[in-house]
Design a protein around this motif. Structure first.
Motif, mmCIF file in Angstrom:
data_model
loop_
_atom_site.group_PDB
_atom_site.id
_atom_site.type_symbol
_atom_site.label_atom_id
_atom_site.label_comp_id
_atom_site.label_asym_id
_atom_site.label_seq_id
_atom_site.Cartn_x
_atom_site.Cartn_y
_atom_site.Cartn_z
ATOM 1 N N PRO A 51 0.810 -1.225 0.000
ATOM 2 C CA PRO A 51 0.000 0.000 0.000
ATOM 3 C C PRO A 51 0.846 1.279 0.000
ATOM 4 C CG PRO A 51 -0.289 -1.255 2.061
ATOM 5 C CD PRO A 51 0.564 -2.079 1.174
ATOM 6 N N PRO A 52 0.249 2.403 -0.396
ATOM 7 C CA PRO A 52 0.968 3.679 -0.420
ATOM 8 C C PRO A 52 1.550 3.999 0.955
ATOM 9 C CG PRO A 52 -1.235 3.937 -1.379
ATOM 10 C CD PRO A 52 -1.148 2.540 -0.839
ATOM 11 N N GLY A 55 6.398 2.080 3.134
ATOM 12 C CA GLY A 55 7.841 2.080 3.377
ATOM 13 C C GLY A 55 8.622 1.305 2.325
ATOM 14 N N LYS A 56 8.038 1.156 1.165
ATOM 15 C CA LYS A 56 8.673 0.373 0.099
ATOM 16 C C LYS A 56 10.009 0.987 -0.331
ATOM 17 C CE LYS A 56 4.974 1.009 -2.420
ATOM 18 N NZ LYS A 56 4.118 1.678 -1.435
ATOM 19 N N SER A 57 10.025 2.303 -0.498
ATOM 20 C CA SER A 57 11.268 2.948 -0.955
ATOM 21 C C SER A 57 12.338 2.907 0.130
ATOM 22 C CB SER A 57 11.008 4.405 -1.350
ATOM 23 O OG SER A 57 10.052 4.480 -2.371
ATOM 24 N N THR A 58 11.928 3.163 1.369
ATOM 25 C CA THR A 58 12.882 3.123 2.482
ATOM 26 C C THR A 58 13.476 1.720 2.587
ATOM 27 O OG1 THR A 58 11.383 4.658 3.599
ATOM 28 C CG2 THR A 58 13.175 3.769 4.906
ATOM 29 N N ASP A 80 5.704 5.101 -10.400
ATOM 30 C CA ASP A 80 4.614 5.847 -9.766
ATOM 31 C C ASP A 80 3.555 6.151 -10.812
ATOM 32 O OD1 ASP A 80 5.289 6.267 -6.985
ATOM 33 O OD2 ASP A 80 6.940 7.524 -7.675
ATOM 34 N N ASP A 93 10.161 8.709 -5.253
ATOM 35 C CA ASP A 93 10.782 7.624 -4.484
ATOM 36 C C ASP A 93 12.265 7.864 -4.189
ATOM 37 O OD1 ASP A 93 8.446 5.873 -4.338
ATOM 38 O OD2 ASP A 93 8.679 5.727 -6.506
ATOM 39 N N VAL A 144 3.316 0.835 -6.400
ATOM 40 C CA VAL A 144 2.298 0.957 -5.363
ATOM 41 C C VAL A 144 1.238 -0.107 -5.613
ATOM 42 C CG1 VAL A 144 0.640 2.463 -4.252
ATOM 43 C CG2 VAL A 144 2.659 3.429 -5.297
ATOM 44 N N LYS A 190 7.438 -1.011 9.695
ATOM 45 C CA LYS A 190 7.004 -0.139 10.786
ATOM 46 C C LYS A 190 6.660 -0.976 12.022
ATOM 47 C CE LYS A 190 5.396 3.203 7.392
ATOM 48 N NZ LYS A 190 4.649 4.398 7.094
ATOM 49 N N ARG A 193 5.698 0.185 15.474
ATOM 50 C CA ARG A 193 4.343 0.597 15.838
ATOM 51 C C ARG A 193 3.553 -0.552 16.441
ATOM 52 N NH1 ARG A 193 2.413 4.238 10.783
ATOM 53 N NH2 ARG A 193 3.975 5.886 11.040
ATOM 54 N N ALA A 223 12.241 -0.394 8.731
ATOM 55 C CA ALA A 223 13.117 0.076 7.649
ATOM 56 C C ALA A 223 13.913 1.301 8.089
ATOM 57 C CB ALA A 223 12.304 0.383 6.398
ATOM 58 N N VAL A 224 13.246 2.254 8.750
ATOM 59 C CA VAL A 224 13.950 3.489 9.128
ATOM 60 C C VAL A 224 15.126 3.228 10.069
ATOM 61 C CG1 VAL A 224 12.278 5.321 8.699
ATOM 62 C CG2 VAL A 224 12.092 3.953 10.787
HETATM 63 N N1 LIG Z 1 7.677 4.504 11.976
HETATM 64 C C1 LIG Z 1 8.218 4.052 10.846
HETATM 65 N N2 LIG Z 1 8.123 4.805 9.742
HETATM 66 C C2 LIG Z 1 8.673 4.324 8.605
HETATM 67 C C3 LIG Z 1 9.347 3.082 8.551
HETATM 68 N N3 LIG Z 1 9.759 2.871 7.296
HETATM 69 C C4 LIG Z 1 9.386 3.942 6.579
HETATM 70 N N4 LIG Z 1 8.728 4.830 7.365
HETATM 71 C C5 LIG Z 1 8.189 6.138 6.967
HETATM 72 O O1 LIG Z 1 7.050 5.961 6.158
HETATM 73 C C6 LIG Z 1 6.946 7.026 5.222
HETATM 74 C C7 LIG Z 1 6.787 6.462 3.822
HETATM 75 O O2 LIG Z 1 7.972 5.781 3.474
HETATM 76 P P1 LIG Z 1 8.332 5.422 1.967
HETATM 77 O O3 LIG Z 1 9.539 4.594 1.977
HETATM 78 O O4 LIG Z 1 8.334 6.651 1.138
HETATM 79 O O5 LIG Z 1 7.049 4.544 1.596
HETATM 80 P P2 LIG Z 1 6.577 4.012 0.163
HETATM 81 O O6 LIG Z 1 5.846 2.768 0.408
HETATM 82 O O7 LIG Z 1 7.747 3.945 -0.751
HETATM 83 O O8 LIG Z 1 5.622 5.170 -0.285
HETATM 84 P P3 LIG Z 1 4.968 5.403 -1.733
HETATM 85 O O9 LIG Z 1 6.047 5.123 -2.756
HETATM 86 O O10 LIG Z 1 4.566 6.838 -1.707
HETATM 87 O O11 LIG Z 1 3.804 4.474 -1.827
HETATM 88 C C8 LIG Z 1 8.191 7.865 5.383
HETATM 89 O O12 LIG Z 1 7.882 8.976 6.168
HETATM 90 C C9 LIG Z 1 9.145 6.927 6.090
HETATM 91 O O13 LIG Z 1 10.091 7.614 6.871
HETATM 92 C C10 LIG Z 1 9.442 2.317 9.774
HETATM 93 O O14 LIG Z 1 10.007 1.224 9.832
HETATM 94 N N5 LIG Z 1 8.851 2.860 10.872
#
Ligand SMILES: Nc1nc2c(ncn2[C@@H]2O[C@H](COP(=O)(O)OP(=O)(O)OP(=O)(O)O)[C@@H](O)[C@H]2O)c(=O)[nH]1
Ligand SMILES: [Mg+2]
Lengths: 308, 132
Positions: A51-52, A55-58, A80, A93, A144, A190, A193, A223-224
């Protein structure tokens, strides 16, 4: 030196330009891919979906860094959606992957879907081949998850990684609706959480209905904070190895090739029908005629087909 | 041209505001362009790598930190080192009028100061692409 040679010599600008040419339906790109296709098939192609904002990119950023530590190279294609109204898009991304930008062992490309609603376009498939020829060890395709694209990504990858987050609620329903079969590896991101364990358990329970000899692992990650990344990478590698050992990789690639051939036939047919500007005019006229009930869509389509 | 114009929107420098960059990114998207948004605190090296990998037509840099006289020319210089000569480089943000001639001399094609309607930037891009 021509583009094909430059690509073989590892010139990033040649990689970039060829991907653009594929995106713009330049016939020369197809000719180059024909001549170099035998050099593809070496990279481990991993589709990342979910889902959007999951955290896929991270996650891709962290997985790529873990791979780089092993001395291997990475290509990343981040897809995208293009706005159907303006044809424009914001491809964001790279924001999560800035440290990788200057790494010589990494190539990142952002792509808009350009009209392939939710799906992967032929250009994305071409980009995978181009990066494979360029010689990276791993290729990630991030999309996505909006229904069709998960299915599409599975058609293009050796391994599909589904990224989930705690407390999905409705999304779990979507998983039940069939997406579950597509994930080869699941990440519950995440995990810092509340509810991560519960989500992981729910996914795992649904996998009980999976009867294949590969039980998709469910890995909790943050991921972060770079937590659980090595384990996740381990699962991705295990999956590829399992596919190789059981002959399933060949099976999957055969199936995917079959789908790609059919897609190309369809697309070329469509182009034959629509590209001729005269037929475009004819279609526009027929559309008016159908709208005012002067003719019907069945007869209209038949008269176009008669023109070929 | 039957392909979308690709634009890298980057925010070099150390300040933490990217509102201006986001406004222009959205305006360019709404004008049918493909915007590669790279976010805050980009180094010139990162901007140049991304420019090459993304094969963009335009690099649009928004800068508020006051370091424009070093960062913007540095990007142009690194692009030259990489033999990239078909990319239009433009800048925007809080840049004093007095600095604009210097920046143009250094190869920044145009500078858009605050208050410039986004339509002006869009028209400028369309009219000044270096690549068909
Ligand atoms: N709390 C938390 N936040 C996270 C984690 N991983 C990513 N995030 C946050 O989630 C948000 C979205 O992260 P992205 O990596 O951009 O997610 P994405 O799935 O690629 O997003 P889209 O490409 O827009 O669909 C960012 O603010 C990240 O910092 C995690 O493990 N924990
Ligand atoms: Mg993303």
């Amino acid at each position: 030196m021509d583009l094909a040679e430059r690509l073989l010599q590892g010139d990033k600008r040649a990689v970039a330009r060829l991907i653009s040419m594929a995106e713009n339906h330049d016939p020369e790109a197809v000719e180059i891919l024909k001549s170099l296709f035998s050099k593809t098939g070496k990279a481990h192609v991993i589709g990342i979906t979910g889902p959007p904002g999951a955290g896929k990119s991270t996650l891709t950023d962290k997985l790529a860094k873990a791979i780089r530590k092993e001395g291997k190279t990475v290509g990343i294609i981040a897809v995208d959606p293009t706005s159907p109204f303006t044809g424009g898009s914001i491809l964001g991304d790279r924001v999560r992957m800035n440290d990788l930008s200057t790494d010589p062992g990494v190539f990142i490309r952002s792509m808009g879907t350009r009209g392939h609603l939710g799906g992967l376009s032929k250009a994305t498939q071409a980009a995978v081949k181009i990066l494979d020829i360029y010689g990276v060890d791993y290729i990630f395709i991030e999309t996505v998850g909006v229904g069709q694209s998960e299915v599409d990504i599975a058609k293009n990858a050796d391994t599909t990684l589904m990224v989930m987050v705690p407390g999905l609620g409705d999304d779990i329903q979507a998983i039940k609706a069939g997406i579950m079969e597509i994930g080869d590896v699941f990440a519950v991101n995440k995990a810092d959480r509340d509810g991560a364990k519960r989500t992981a358990r729910e996914i795992d329970m649904m996998l009980d209905f999976n009867h294949s000899d590969w039980r998709p692992p469910v890995q909790m990650v943050i991921a972060v904070d770079n937590e659980g990344i090595d384990e996740l990478l381990g699962h991705l590698k295990d999956h590829k190895k399992h596919m190789e050992d059981t002959g399933k990789l060949q099976q999957r690639r055969t199936l995917n090739s079959r789908l790609e051939i059919i897609d190309l036939v369809q697309e070329n047919l469509m182009r034959m029908i629509l590209d001729k500007s005269k037929k475009e005019e004819m279609i526009n006229q027929l559309a008016v005629d159908v709208a005012v009930r002067k003719t019907d869509p069945y007869t209209a389509s038949e008269s176009i087909l008669k023109e070929i | 041209m039957d392909r979308p114009i690709r634009v890298l929107v980057a925010k070099p420098g150390l300040d933490g505001h990217d509102r201006g960059a986001k406004v222009i990114a959205r305006a360019l998207r709404d004008a049918g362009m493909e915007v590669i948004y790279t976010g805050l605190r980009q180094t010139p090296e990162q901007i140049v790598s991304a420019t090459i990998q993304e094969d963009v037509d335009v690099v649009a840099m928004s800068i508020l930190s006051g370091a424009h006289n070093t960062l913007l020319p540095k990007v142009v210089e690194l692009l030259k080192v990489e033999n990239v000569d078909d990319v239009l480089v433009i800048g925007g943000g809080v840049i004093p009028d007095d600095d604009i001639p210097f920046l143009k001399e250094k190869g920044i094609a145009e500078i858009f100061t605050p208050g410039t309607p986004t339509s002006v930037t869009i028209d400028y891009i369309r009219a000044n692409l270096k690549r068909k």
